[in-house]
Design an enzyme around this catalytic site. Structure first.
Site, mmCIF file in Angstrom:
data_model
loop_
_atom_site.group_PDB
_atom_site.id
_atom_site.type_symbol
_atom_site.label_atom_id
_atom_site.label_comp_id
_atom_site.label_asym_id
_atom_site.label_seq_id
_atom_site.Cartn_x
_atom_site.Cartn_y
_atom_site.Cartn_z
ATOM 1 N N LYS A 114 0.853 -1.254 0.031
ATOM 2 C CA LYS A 114 -0.139 -0.051 0.084
ATOM 3 C C LYS A 114 0.873 1.246 0.096
ATOM 4 C CE LYS A 114 -4.408 1.059 0.517
ATOM 5 N NZ LYS A 114 -5.714 0.144 -0.042
HETATM 6 N N1 GLU Z 1 -7.493 0.216 -3.470
HETATM 7 C C1 GLU Z 1 -8.152 -1.076 -3.742
HETATM 8 C C2 GLU Z 1 -8.137 -2.138 -2.547
HETATM 9 O O1 GLU Z 1 -7.860 -1.491 -1.463
HETATM 10 C C3 GLU Z 1 -7.455 -1.859 -5.161
HETATM 11 C C4 GLU Z 1 -6.361 -2.204 -4.761
HETATM 12 C C5 GLU Z 1 -5.616 -2.674 -6.099
HETATM 13 O O2 GLU Z 1 -6.354 -2.928 -6.937
HETATM 14 O O3 GLU Z 1 -4.330 -3.065 -6.203
HETATM 15 O O4 GLU Z 1 -8.388 -3.150 -2.699
#
Ligand code: GLU
Length: 424
Positions: A114
């Protein structure tokens, strides 16, 4: 910076402490040895970057950013990038661990990561936002790549932000690198179906739970917190399945419409007013009262930490579906469990987004775009398989759906970690 287990001491809601204790509990249920659990809990790589940005005024402003790879035993890191004034290392670490579990729950070949920048993007011009994005992308570039770690949109980041990141990394590498981020526009390697995929996954999970509970979709009143990338398509999709949206909130406030919202009329109102507030025929409700509106299903689809002990105690709905990441605090979860309110946890409910990202990445690596029907067929299959797997384990283990999902995710991570062994 607090990113390692046991370093956070605050008594306020700390998402990192919450996720680490959930993983540790899962380790106990699975009978994993302590060393393995420590390996799974601890983030593999934590990068904090300073992001200097020249503002339109000519002044230079400094912002703090992070990219954290939590676990890469099952594949490259995967997870969004958020721009928000509340971003900090603890939050990003917690969200990176959630991504490790989420990818394992839906069984896609990724680890968890993240990123984020502590900034309120609404205060930036488009030029400032682009410069911030590119400088942040440059700073985390050594850590990301199609087979290393693949960012995607999250709170306040969109297809344009992904385009700038993809371009920055491509310029640095000297060749086009579409697989470095997902959630891109179609013109540069995005995929049909990515937009709205999280909302579709939420809808599939909510419908599957209703079916298991012998409840009819057209008898459900729903409240949704958030009318953004996830909330807005969700209102459409749930309404199309016959559910009645009776309450909805955005940053400006909440509305109550006992007879149900018309999703098309709401989209039109939002396009003109920039908020759901003032929707014709609605009553204004204070944002913190949204979940007390008489309803059957509550869907937080915005920020984390919103279902506290107090909110859970006055929760009117009898089902909670977590479209947001980490919307329920530990205390909130305990109250919901004691009230026998089932919660479809974020790592299952909102995984449609990352499954769509997996499909986009696979198409970019193949250099071959799929038919939209194939995309939707496969998305539905991944979500149904994941829901069925968690439901079955929930019945077998007798744990809440959240605890079951963490156990199921940690089990797959533990298997990969053990198979790979410990280097050197
Ligand atoms: N931001 C989205 C989540 O929290 C998608 C993450 C992604 O596709 O890598 O799942």
């Amino acid at each position: 910076m607090v990113t390692r287990p046991n370093e956070a001491t605050s008594h306020e809601f700390n998402p990192w402490l919450r996720v680490t204790s959930l993983i540790e509990d899962a380790g106990k249920v699975l009978g994993l040895n302590e060393g393995l659990v420590k390996r799974i809990v601890t983030p593999e790589r934590v990068l904090e970057v300073a992001v200097p940005v020249r503002l339109d005024s000519g002044q230079v402003e400094m912002f703090a950013g992070w990219r954290i790879q939590h676990d890469t035993s099952r594949g490259p890191g995967k997870g969004g990038i958020r721009f928000h004034q509340s971003v900090n290392a603890d939050e990003i670490a917690a969200l990176s661990a959630d991504m490790s579990i989420k990818c394992a729950v839906v069984n896609i070949p990724y680890g968890g990561a993240k990123g984020g920048v502590k900034v309120d993007p609404s205060t930036l011009s488009r030029g400032e936002l682009e410069r911030l994005t590119r400088r942040y992308a440059f700073s985390i570039a050594p850590m990301i790549g199609p087979d290393r770690d693949i960012p995607a949109p999250d709170i306040n980041t969109d297809t344009q932000v992904m385009s700038w990141i993809m371009d920055t990394v491509s310029m640095l590498r000297g060749h086009n690198t579409p697989g470095v981020v997902t959630g891109k526009p179609l013109a540069i390697g995005g995929t049909l179906g990515h937009a709205g995929a999280t909302s579709l996954g939420v809808t599939i999970c909510a419908s599957a739970l209703l079916q298991r509970m012998n409840r009819l979709a057209n008898e459900q009143r729903v409240v949704v917190q958030g009318y953004g990338k996830v909330g807005a398509p969700l209102v459409q999709l749930l309404s199309a399945r016959g559910m009645k949206i009776v309450g909805i909130a955005d940053v400006k406030g909440a509305i109550h419409v006992p007879g149900g919202i018309d999703p098309t009329a709401l989209a039109k109102h939002f396009a003109e007013a920039g908020t759901v507030v003032g929707y014709p025929g609605s009553d204004f409700v204070a944002s913190d009262q949204l979940f007390t509106i008489p309803s059957d299903i509550a869907i937080p689809a915005a920020l984390g930490g919103v279902i506290t002990e107090e909110v859970a105690s006055s929760m009117a709905a009898s089902i909670v579906v977590e479209a947001a990441n980490g919307p329920t605090t530990g205390e909130g979860a305990a109250v919901l469990a004691s009230r026998n309110i089932p919660v479809i946890p974020d790592v299952l409910a909102n995984a449609g987004g990352v499954v769509a990202s997996y499909f986009e990445w696979a198409q970019d690596l193949q250099g071959f775009m799929w038919e939209p029907e194939l995309f939707h067929q496969r998305l539905e299959k991944f979500m149904h398989d994941a829901f069925n797997h968690i439901w079955q384990r929930h019945k077998d283990l007798g744990l809440t759906l959240r605890d079951t999902a963490i156990v199921a995710g940690v089990e797959r991570i533990a298997e990969a970690t053990e198979l790979r062994g410990l280097f050197p």
